[in-house]
Motif scaffolding. Sequence first.
Motif, PDB file in Angstrom:
ATOM      1  N   VAL A 110      40.154  41.889  45.164  1.00 34.29           N
ATOM      2  CA  VAL A 110      41.429  41.538  44.550  1.00 34.29           C
ATOM      3  C   VAL A 110      41.465  40.040  44.282  1.00 34.29           C
ATOM      4  N   TYR A 111      41.904  39.655  43.101  1.00 36.26           N
ATOM      5  CA  TYR A 111      42.110  38.237  42.803  1.00 36.26           C
ATOM      6  C   TYR A 111      43.122  38.105  41.679  1.00 36.26           C
ATOM      7  N   ALA A 112      43.668  36.906  41.527  1.00 38.79           N
ATOM      8  CA  ALA A 112      44.643  36.641  40.473  1.00 38.79           C
ATOM      9  C   ALA A 112      43.936  36.551  39.125  1.00 38.79           C
ATOM     10  N   TRP A 113      44.718  36.769  38.062  1.00 32.59           N
ATOM     11  CA  TRP A 113      44.176  36.620  36.716  1.00 32.59           C
ATOM     12  C   TRP A 113      45.283  36.184  35.771  1.00 32.59           C
ATOM     13  N   ARG A 114      45.082  35.096  35.011  1.00 31.50           N
ATOM     14  CA  ARG A 114      43.788  34.482  34.885  1.00 31.50           C
ATOM     15  C   ARG A 114      43.505  33.521  36.024  1.00 31.50           C
ATOM     16  N   SER A 115      42.218  33.565  36.453  1.00 32.81           N
ATOM     17  CA  SER A 115      41.740  32.615  37.440  1.00 32.81           C
ATOM     18  C   SER A 115      40.312  32.249  37.041  1.00 32.81           C
ATOM     19  N   SER A 130      36.711  44.942  40.220  1.00 28.47           N
ATOM     20  CA  SER A 130      37.735  43.906  40.209  1.00 28.47           C
ATOM     21  C   SER A 130      39.125  44.526  40.138  1.00 28.47           C
ATOM     22  N   VAL A 131      40.026  43.994  40.945  1.00 25.58           N
ATOM     23  CA  VAL A 131      41.444  44.325  40.857  1.00 25.58           C
ATOM     24  C   VAL A 131      42.159  43.020  40.526  1.00 25.58           C
ATOM     25  N   GLN A 132      42.544  42.877  39.280  1.00 25.50           N
ATOM     26  CA  GLN A 132      43.122  41.626  38.797  1.00 25.50           C
ATOM     27  C   GLN A 132      44.647  41.718  38.808  1.00 25.50           C
ATOM     28  N   VAL A 133      45.266  40.789  39.516  1.00 21.74           N
ATOM     29  CA  VAL A 133      46.724  40.754  39.634  1.00 21.74           C
ATOM     30  C   VAL A 133      47.234  39.595  38.776  1.00 21.74           C
ATOM     31  N   PRO A 134      48.067  39.865  37.777  1.00 20.40           N
ATOM     32  CA  PRO A 134      48.503  38.795  36.876  1.00 20.40           C
ATOM     33  C   PRO A 134      49.187  37.645  37.608  1.00 20.40           C
ATOM     34  N   VAL A 135      48.882  36.413  37.172  1.00 24.94           N
ATOM     35  CA  VAL A 135      49.612  35.267  37.692  1.00 24.94           C
ATOM     36  C   VAL A 135      51.042  35.323  37.180  1.00 24.94           C
ATOM     37  N   THR A 136      51.918  34.582  37.812  1.00 25.55           N
ATOM     38  CA  THR A 136      53.313  34.530  37.380  1.00 25.55           C
ATOM     39  C   THR A 136      53.429  33.760  36.072  1.00 25.55           C
ATOM     40  N   ALA A 148      50.133  43.825  47.847  1.00 27.15           N
ATOM     41  CA  ALA A 148      50.422  45.222  47.521  1.00 27.15           C
ATOM     42  C   ALA A 148      49.241  45.907  46.847  1.00 27.15           C
ATOM     43  N   ALA A 149      48.350  45.123  46.251  1.00 27.09           N
ATOM     44  CA  ALA A 149      47.187  45.687  45.543  1.00 27.09           C
ATOM     45  C   ALA A 149      46.048  46.053  46.481  1.00 27.09           C
ATOM     46  N   ILE A 150      46.136  45.668  47.750  1.00 30.71           N
ATOM     47  CA  ILE A 150      45.082  45.973  48.714  1.00 30.71           C
ATOM     48  C   ILE A 150      45.128  47.459  49.071  1.00 30.71           C
ATOM     49  N   THR A 151      43.955  48.105  49.011  1.00 28.56           N
ATOM     50  CA  THR A 151      43.843  49.522  49.334  1.00 28.56           C
ATOM     51  C   THR A 151      42.775  49.709  50.415  1.00 28.56           C
ATOM     52  N   ASP A 152      42.507  50.958  50.723  1.00 28.44           N
ATOM     53  CA  ASP A 152      41.459  51.262  51.707  1.00 28.44           C
ATOM     54  C   ASP A 152      40.079  50.856  51.196  1.00 28.44           C
ATOM     55  N   ARG A 153      39.937  50.626  49.900  1.00 30.11           N
ATOM     56  CA  ARG A 153      38.642  50.262  49.316  1.00 30.11           C
ATOM     57  C   ARG A 153      38.468  48.753  49.188  1.00 30.11           C
ATOM     58  N   THR A 154      39.512  47.992  49.498  1.00 28.32           N
ATOM     59  CA  THR A 154      39.437  46.542  49.335  1.00 28.32           C
ATOM     60  C   THR A 154      38.574  45.925  50.424  1.00 28.32           C
ATOM     61  N   ARG A 155      37.618  45.109  50.000  1.00 28.02           N
ATOM     62  CA  ARG A 155      36.770  44.400  50.955  1.00 28.02           C
ATOM     63  C   ARG A 155      37.049  42.906  50.974  1.00 28.02           C
ATOM     64  N   ALA A 156      37.606  42.375  49.895  1.00 27.53           N
ATOM     65  CA  ALA A 156      37.844  40.929  49.829  1.00 27.53           C
ATOM     66  C   ALA A 156      38.996  40.632  48.884  1.00 27.53           C
ATOM     67  N   VAL A 157      39.678  39.530  49.171  1.00 29.19           N
ATOM     68  CA  VAL A 157      40.709  38.974  48.300  1.00 29.19           C
ATOM     69  C   VAL A 157      40.352  37.506  48.083  1.00 29.19           C
ATOM     70  N   ILE A 158      40.423  37.062  46.841  1.00 26.48           N
ATOM     71  CA  ILE A 158      40.108  35.667  46.522  1.00 26.48           C
ATOM     72  C   ILE A 158      41.386  34.949  46.116  1.00 26.48           C
ATOM     73  N   VAL A 159      41.653  33.828  46.752  1.00 27.30           N
ATOM     74  CA  VAL A 159      42.803  32.991  46.410  1.00 27.30           C
ATOM     75  C   VAL A 159      42.279  31.637  45.952  1.00 27.30           C
ATOM     76  N   CYS A 160      42.447  31.342  44.695  1.00 22.49           N
ATOM     77  CA  CYS A 160      41.981  30.084  44.109  1.00 22.49           C
ATOM     78  C   CYS A 160      43.134  29.095  44.126  1.00 22.49           C
TER      79      CYS A 160
END
Length: 358
Positions: A110-115, A130-136, A148-160
């Motif tokens: 999971v990470y923000a997009w655009r990033s 990739s699970v891309q979560v729109p920036v505000t 909220a986008a984290i699921t049982d399949r999520t292994r990592a989240v990137i915060v830039c």
Amino acid sequence: MTDEGPQPRSVITALPAYVPGRPPTPRPGLTTYKLSSNENPHPPLPAVVRAAADAAAAMNRYPDMGCTALYAALSRRLGVPAEHLAAGTGSVAVLYHLLQAFCDPGDEVVYAWRSFEAYPIAVSVTGAMSVQVPVTADGRHDLPAMAAAITDRTRAVIVCTPNNPTGPAATHTELVAFLEQVPPHVLVVVDEAYLEFVRMADRVDGLDLQRQHANVVVMRTFAKAYGLAGLRVGYVVATEPVAAAVRACALPFGVSSVAQATAIASLEHEDELMARVAGIVAERDRVVAGLREQGWDLPDAQGNFVWFGLAHRTADFTAAAEEAGIMVRPFAGEGVRVSIGEPSANDVLLKVAAAFRG
């Protein structure tokens, strides 16, 4: 049997291309500037050049694969055990190694997009999704939506943070609250490539977060504030098992002797380099103030760049900037990122932006 010859994996053929910032084309009678790659506009310090020359004199020998002296210098500087460090050829490389170590095909990141545009490439190479979560609307990470986008399949989240290319940074308080919502087995990568440029209250302290949470990985680079973009040195700070996994995936002898020597020299002369960073920040603030006076609505700029959310006018602004002698980094249909360069380059940007608004 087939006559097509060897074929790469389908995930490789589907990879988005990484688009580097274009250099300017020399034009008679016009000074041109490259503001497309978020580079430090200052040349390397003389002491750093000497360290590079000394290391290059032994280029017939392999570099220290264990980065022993570099890890010792970083350990002293950051107050972390050397066993908690893993270096690579830029922070992009250590991200690749990290995801290779922890993601199987079908896992999610999971990470923000655009990033940062290298994220989808790094994820896809592993076979993960990739699970891309729109920036505000103002270019910030939507941390509640990412949680909220984290699921049982999520292994990592990137915060830039600050976010490249939009510019805003998360606060420490926001990340503390976010981490409370992340399962402990999910890695949280705090990408602090632009940490040194941040000037805001409640600035993220990635090292403190890492000390408090075993699933936090802090990612940093010598490319930006330290001016070593051409030598490629990045690193992570993580728990010993995570750092060891990253090192296990790293290319043997990947960080050259010259890169290691110049990174160490840069740490030894950090005060001089941070004085330069302060000057870049002052220029950034001057540019942002000038643009806002012109009527531009800009996201908060906490890196060494500014973001113009131009949507369909992106190509027109890019062409106008190039005509004036500055190369910027367009993102088709979304906007333009412009690095903070030397004052004369920034003056050209201000003129282009004023003329573009009409």
